[in-house]
Design a protein around this motif. Structure first.
Motif, mmCIF file in Angstrom:
data_model
loop_
_atom_site.group_PDB
_atom_site.id
_atom_site.type_symbol
_atom_site.label_atom_id
_atom_site.label_comp_id
_atom_site.label_asym_id
_atom_site.label_seq_id
_atom_site.Cartn_x
_atom_site.Cartn_y
_atom_site.Cartn_z
ATOM 1 N N ARG A 127 57.628 26.188 62.638
ATOM 2 C CA ARG A 127 56.301 26.818 62.692
ATOM 3 C C ARG A 127 56.357 28.245 62.162
ATOM 4 N NH1 ARG A 127 52.586 24.306 67.250
ATOM 5 N NH2 ARG A 127 54.321 23.990 68.640
ATOM 6 N N VAL A 128 57.392 28.969 62.566
ATOM 7 C CA VAL A 128 57.550 30.343 62.070
ATOM 8 C C VAL A 128 57.690 30.317 60.550
ATOM 9 C CG1 VAL A 128 59.035 32.400 62.050
ATOM 10 C CG2 VAL A 128 58.561 31.230 64.216
ATOM 11 N N SER A 129 58.495 29.401 60.027
ATOM 12 C CA SER A 129 58.712 29.357 58.578
ATOM 13 C C SER A 129 57.432 28.982 57.831
ATOM 14 C CB SER A 129 59.846 28.395 58.224
ATOM 15 O OG SER A 129 59.438 27.051 58.300
ATOM 16 N N LEU A 130 56.575 28.170 58.450
ATOM 17 C CA LEU A 130 55.326 27.780 57.797
ATOM 18 C C LEU A 130 54.283 28.882 57.825
ATOM 19 C CD1 LEU A 130 54.754 24.137 59.134
ATOM 20 C CD2 LEU A 130 55.479 24.802 56.837
ATOM 21 N N PHE A 131 54.104 29.485 58.992
ATOM 22 C CA PHE A 131 52.966 30.378 59.197
ATOM 23 C C PHE A 131 53.295 31.868 59.107
ATOM 24 C CE2 PHE A 131 51.804 26.448 61.510
ATOM 25 C CZ PHE A 131 50.669 26.118 60.791
ATOM 26 N N ALA A 132 54.554 32.228 59.256
ATOM 27 C CA ALA A 132 54.941 33.650 59.203
ATOM 28 C C ALA A 132 56.366 33.770 58.677
ATOM 29 C CB ALA A 132 54.804 34.284 60.579
ATOM 30 N N GLN A 133 56.561 33.226 57.505
ATOM 31 C CA GLN A 133 57.887 33.157 56.907
ATOM 32 C C GLN A 133 58.580 34.513 56.844
ATOM 33 O OE1 GLN A 133 57.910 31.695 52.868
ATOM 34 N NE2 GLN A 133 59.906 30.743 53.175
ATOM 35 N N GLU A 134 57.797 35.563 56.696
ATOM 36 C CA GLU A 134 58.366 36.903 56.568
ATOM 37 C C GLU A 134 59.132 37.343 57.815
ATOM 38 O OE1 GLU A 134 53.971 37.448 57.753
ATOM 39 O OE2 GLU A 134 55.167 36.059 56.565
ATOM 40 N N LEU A 135 58.918 36.675 58.948
ATOM 41 C CA LEU A 135 59.630 37.035 60.180
ATOM 42 C C LEU A 135 61.023 36.416 60.249
ATOM 43 C CD1 LEU A 135 56.763 36.733 62.804
ATOM 44 C CD2 LEU A 135 57.628 38.791 61.666
ATOM 45 N N GLY A 136 61.275 35.435 59.414
ATOM 46 C CA GLY A 136 62.581 34.778 59.408
ATOM 47 C C GLY A 136 62.736 33.806 60.562
ATOM 48 N N THR A 137 63.738 32.957 60.446
ATOM 49 C CA THR A 137 64.028 31.964 61.474
ATOM 50 C C THR A 137 65.431 32.186 62.021
ATOM 51 O OG1 THR A 137 64.794 30.387 59.796
ATOM 52 C CG2 THR A 137 62.477 30.224 60.480
ATOM 53 N N LYS A 138 65.667 31.638 63.189
ATOM 54 C CA LYS A 138 66.971 31.772 63.853
ATOM 55 C C LYS A 138 68.058 31.056 63.052
ATOM 56 C CE LYS A 138 69.115 30.638 68.323
ATOM 57 N NZ LYS A 138 69.431 31.804 69.122
ATOM 58 N N PHE A 139 67.667 29.979 62.369
ATOM 59 C CA PHE A 139 68.583 29.197 61.547
ATOM 60 C C PHE A 139 67.755 28.540 60.444
ATOM 61 C CE2 PHE A 139 67.603 26.990 65.563
ATOM 62 C CZ PHE A 139 66.772 25.997 65.094
ATOM 63 N N PRO A 140 68.420 28.074 59.381
ATOM 64 C CA PRO A 140 67.663 27.433 58.305
ATOM 65 C C PRO A 140 66.943 26.179 58.820
ATOM 66 C CG PRO A 140 69.898 27.926 57.582
ATOM 67 C CD PRO A 140 69.849 28.163 59.067
ATOM 68 N N VAL A 141 65.677 26.052 58.446
ATOM 69 C CA VAL A 141 64.889 24.902 58.890
ATOM 70 C C VAL A 141 63.875 24.564 57.795
ATOM 71 C CG1 VAL A 141 63.178 26.290 60.147
ATOM 72 C CG2 VAL A 141 63.587 23.941 60.843
ATOM 73 N N SER A 142 63.663 23.266 57.638
ATOM 74 C CA SER A 142 62.705 22.778 56.647
ATOM 75 C C SER A 142 62.273 21.382 57.088
ATOM 76 C CB SER A 142 63.346 22.697 55.261
ATOM 77 O OG SER A 142 64.390 21.727 55.267
ATOM 78 N N GLU A 143 61.248 20.868 56.444
ATOM 79 C CA GLU A 143 60.810 19.511 56.763
ATOM 80 C C GLU A 143 61.949 18.519 56.504
ATOM 81 O OE1 GLU A 143 57.197 16.384 55.743
ATOM 82 O OE2 GLU A 143 57.475 18.142 54.465
ATOM 83 N N LYS A 144 62.659 18.705 55.414
ATOM 84 C CA LYS A 144 63.777 17.822 55.071
ATOM 85 C C LYS A 144 64.869 17.871 56.148
ATOM 86 C CE LYS A 144 67.109 17.004 51.381
ATOM 87 N NZ LYS A 144 67.620 17.444 50.079
ATOM 88 N N ARG A 145 65.223 19.060 56.599
ATOM 89 C CA ARG A 145 66.253 19.202 57.644
ATOM 90 C C ARG A 145 65.794 18.569 58.960
ATOM 91 N NH1 ARG A 145 70.190 23.695 56.621
ATOM 92 N NH2 ARG A 145 69.618 24.553 54.611
ATOM 93 N N LEU A 146 64.504 18.765 59.277
ATOM 94 C CA LEU A 146 63.962 18.178 60.505
ATOM 95 C C LEU A 146 64.025 16.650 60.454
ATOM 96 C CD1 LEU A 146 60.935 20.552 60.993
ATOM 97 C CD2 LEU A 146 62.729 20.149 62.694
ATOM 98 N N LYS A 147 63.633 16.088 59.340
ATOM 99 C CA LYS A 147 63.652 14.631 59.202
ATOM 100 C C LYS A 147 65.077 14.094 59.250
ATOM 101 C CE LYS A 147 59.180 14.052 57.067
ATOM 102 N NZ LYS A 147 58.391 13.605 55.949
ATOM 103 N N LYS A 148 65.997 14.799 58.636
ATOM 104 C CA LYS A 148 67.401 14.392 58.669
ATOM 105 C C LYS A 148 67.921 14.412 60.107
ATOM 106 C CE LYS A 148 71.831 15.472 56.437
ATOM 107 N NZ LYS A 148 72.784 15.728 57.458
#
Length: 156
Positions: A127-148
């Motif tokens: 959610r952070v990466s989608l809506f406020a990417q500039e804040l960064g995430t705790k770890f790399p996350v994407s739709e592809k990673r989530l599905k995997k």
């Protein structure tokens, strides 16, 4: 021990102040932000369930200031681009719905899954990466990673 308690108090105080600020800000949304506000309210309910201090691991509580800042930024951005917000919300909703169904099933069976718990927080980071990417995430996350991760996760 006292230092830990003071640190936790400061963290929770900051998080609850930010929560109150977000709730105040979303109180009177523009018409084109109603769906965004409904989604934000659901997100807040998930972040702050009854007894959240005892039920949520400290490593995730420590992320709350960033999560709340991301919610705030999302609301601001939705004011000028509600169509983008809607597109991203729908993209996220399918992943969240899958998670919710599995969580509910496991709760009914009185089963706790650490993997599913981790996936829940992956979703919050997404959610952070989608809506406020500039804040960064705790770890790399994407739709592809989530599905995997979802496909590799056991049923429990």
């Amino acid at each position: 021990m006292v230092d830990k308690a003071v640190s936790l108090y400061d963290l929770l105080s900051d998080a609850l102040d930010a929560y109150r600020d977000v709730k105040k800000k979303i109180k009177k949304p523009a018409m084109n932000q109603l769906d965004t506000v409904a989604d934000i309210q659901n997100q807040l309910a998930g972040l702050f369930p009854k007894g959240f201090v005892d039920s949520i691991d400290l490593q995730w509580l420590q992320q709350y200031p960033r999560y709340l800042k991301a919610i705030d930024k999302r609301f601001e951005k939705a004011a000028t681009d509600h169509l983008r917000d809607r597109k991203l919300r729908l993209l996220f909703a399918d992943l969240w719905d899958e998670y919710s169904k599995r969580r509910k099933k496991l709760e009914q069976e009185h089963i706790h899954s650490d993997e599913l718990e981790h996936y829940r927080w992956m979703l919050e980071e997404y959610r952070v990466s989608l809506f406020a990417q500039e804040l960064g995430t705790k770890f790399p996350v994407s739709e592809k990673r989530l599905k995997k991760y979802w496909n590799e996760m056991k049923e429990s």
